[in-house]
Design an enzyme around this catalytic site. Structure first.
Site, PDB file in Angstrom:
ATOM      1  N   GLY A 101     -21.350  61.797 168.218  1.00  0.00           N
ATOM      2  CA  GLY A 101     -19.892  61.987 168.160  1.00  0.00           C
ATOM      3  C   GLY A 101     -19.388  63.266 168.792  1.00  0.00           C
ATOM      4  O   GLY A 101     -18.187  63.452 168.928  1.00  0.00           O
ATOM      5  N   HIS A 112     -23.152  55.072 178.328  1.00  0.00           N
ATOM      6  CA  HIS A 112     -22.993  55.301 179.776  1.00  0.00           C
ATOM      7  C   HIS A 112     -23.769  56.529 180.251  1.00  0.00           C
ATOM      8  O   HIS A 112     -23.996  56.706 181.430  1.00  0.00           O
ATOM      9  CB  HIS A 112     -21.509  55.375 180.171  1.00  0.00           C
TER      10      HIS A 112
END
Ligand SMILES: C[S@@+](CC[C@H](N)C(=O)[O-])C[C@H]1O[C@@H](n2cnc3c(N)ncnc32)[C@H](O)[C@@H]1O
Length: 418
Positions: A242, A307
């Site tokens: 996060g 990604h």
């Protein structure tokens, strides 16, 4: 393409542009709001969002239809100087400086130069480059003011950090991509250690907690509104990798029942602690947010994580989450979802004559894909590519939420046959 076909395309595009522009105009005319918008907020209605991406895609296609190819290619070849001009302005905090100026009088380049330390003539040329693409405005000779776009930069210091993320190491890594792709060995590398970034920096990735908050607001704000978070009740969302917990920070303010766990590396969690203490201390005090790992949560959320990695490492990450999931847990992946000009059956297709992926309205996804290639051999994926890695981890992509932002949300669940 014959001239007759080009003429037909131009007419079709004009019609599409006109229809979509009318949707936007109607919305503006019916709205009270005149205040400058913050980055990513407020979100447009779905109709206006769709009209906006059609207009944007059409503008790109207009250039291709009407511009002389040599001129167009020359501009594309040196557009990095446009980026560079923006990096300079962001680093020098020009938008914040101009926030003090009268918008019609502007501020002299000499005064901006005094405040930034950049030679006034050179600064003028940088700001004129940007004014030509409608970032800042030269209100009279040598006097500059903010316009709608640069005003967003003045209001959001996290947005500056996001732009500078692209302007510093990413930019340097991009320079090494060209030799790397022609290197017989490195061109085939899939390791995150053999990349343009490594060649440029000779070091591992830095941590960009503040830039990621700004980037999230600029390109991912749709995921807050276009996924049914409310329906998750008081579920626990684990914000995997996060960072500072940028997504959790924004969701915690909007959905008071949700609970959050921000997981990351220890050094990043330390920075997250500082951000939450400053931005939302009550959430920490009441235990609504925890900065640590957890098993069996309802939702495992990952923004800008998969990604970052080549396929094999993504399968490892997903497999670890698969092991932590309960039977009804879901994984939400918030990343670019790449569509191609030939389209995907899993994504909405643009209306003709636009390319099926809306052309330049979505080309940031392709540029970011190359950024990921340059820094760590990661990639932005098509829905089909995401499903392939999910399958290898015993998961499947069950839905793609096409949010009103560059970033979409893909929902993954456990495969029954795994
Ligand atoms: C591109 S940032 C995304 C941060 C955040 N999700 C956001 O969107 O703002 C990738 C994050 O993955 C974290 N990360 C990298 N390796 C990790 C690991 N082994 N365990 C947990 N987090 C990790 C990094 O520290 C970084 O915060």
């Amino acid at each position: 393409m014959s001239n007759a076909e080009r003429a037909q395309q131009l007419r079709d595009l004009l019609r599409l542009l006109n229809d979509s522009a009318e949707v936007i105009i109607k919305d503006w005319e019916g709205s009270e709001q005149t205040a400058p918008v913050e980055s990513g907020a407020p979100l447009p209605t779905p109709e206006v969002y769709e009209a906006t991406r059609i207009v944007t895609g059409a503008c790109g296609m207009f250039l291709d239809l009407v511009q002389e190819p040599g001129s167009r290619l020359t501009e594309i070849a040196c557009v990095y100087f446009l980026s560079r001009a923006l990096h300079v302005a962001a680093q020098a905090r020009v938008a914040e400086i101009l926030a003090d100026a009268d918008p019609t009088e502007g501020m002299s380049a000499a005064l901006i130069s005094e405040k930034t330390g950049i030679n006034d003539q050179k600064l003028t040329r940088v700001l004129r480059t940007l004014s030509s693409v409608h970032v800042f405005k030269e209100v009279r000779n040598g006097y500059f003011a903010n316009n709608r776009t640069s005003d967003a930069l003045a209001r959001d210091h996290y947005l500056s950090d996001w732009l500078l993320l692209h302007g510093l190491e990413y930019y340097t890594a991009a320079d090494q991509l060209l030799p790397l792709l022609f290197d017989k060995v490195k061109t085939n590398a899939t390791s995150d250690r053999i990349t343009a970034w490594q060649d440029a920096m000779g070091a591992g990735l830095r941590n960009w907690t503040r830039g990621m908050i700004g980037g999230g607001r600029a390109i991912a704000s749709g995921i807050h509104s276009d996924y049914p978070w409310e329906a998750l009740g008081s579920s626990t969302i684990v914000d995997v990798g996060g960072g500072a917990g940028g997504t959790s920070l924004d969701l915690a303010g909007r959905f008071p029942n949700l609970r959050f766990v921000v997981e990351d590396l220890p050094s990043t969690i330390q920075q997250a602690q500082a951000v939450w203490t400053r931005e939302y201390p009550e959430a920490l005090q009441r235990g609504r947010v925890k900065l640590q790992p957890i098993k069996g949560a309802e939702v495992y959320f990952m923004r800008a994580i998969l990604h970052d990695w080549p396929d094999d490492q993504c399968v490892t990450i997903l497999s670890h989450l698969r092991a932590a999931m309960g039977p009804d847990s879901i994984i939400l992946v918030a990343d670019q979802v790449v569509n191609t000009t030939v389209g995907s059956p899993l994504l909405k297709a643009a209306p003709p004559p636009l390319p099926l992926n809306y052309g330049i309205a979505r080309y940031f996804g392709n540029m970011h894909d190359l950024t990921m290639m340059a820094i760590n051999n990661g990639m932005e994926r098509t829905p089909e590519m995401s499903d392939t890695i999910a399958k290898r981890a015993g998961l499947k992509v069950t839905k793609i939420w096409e949010c009103r932002s560059i970033i979409y949300t893909a929902e993954l669940r456990v495969r029954e046959d795994s």
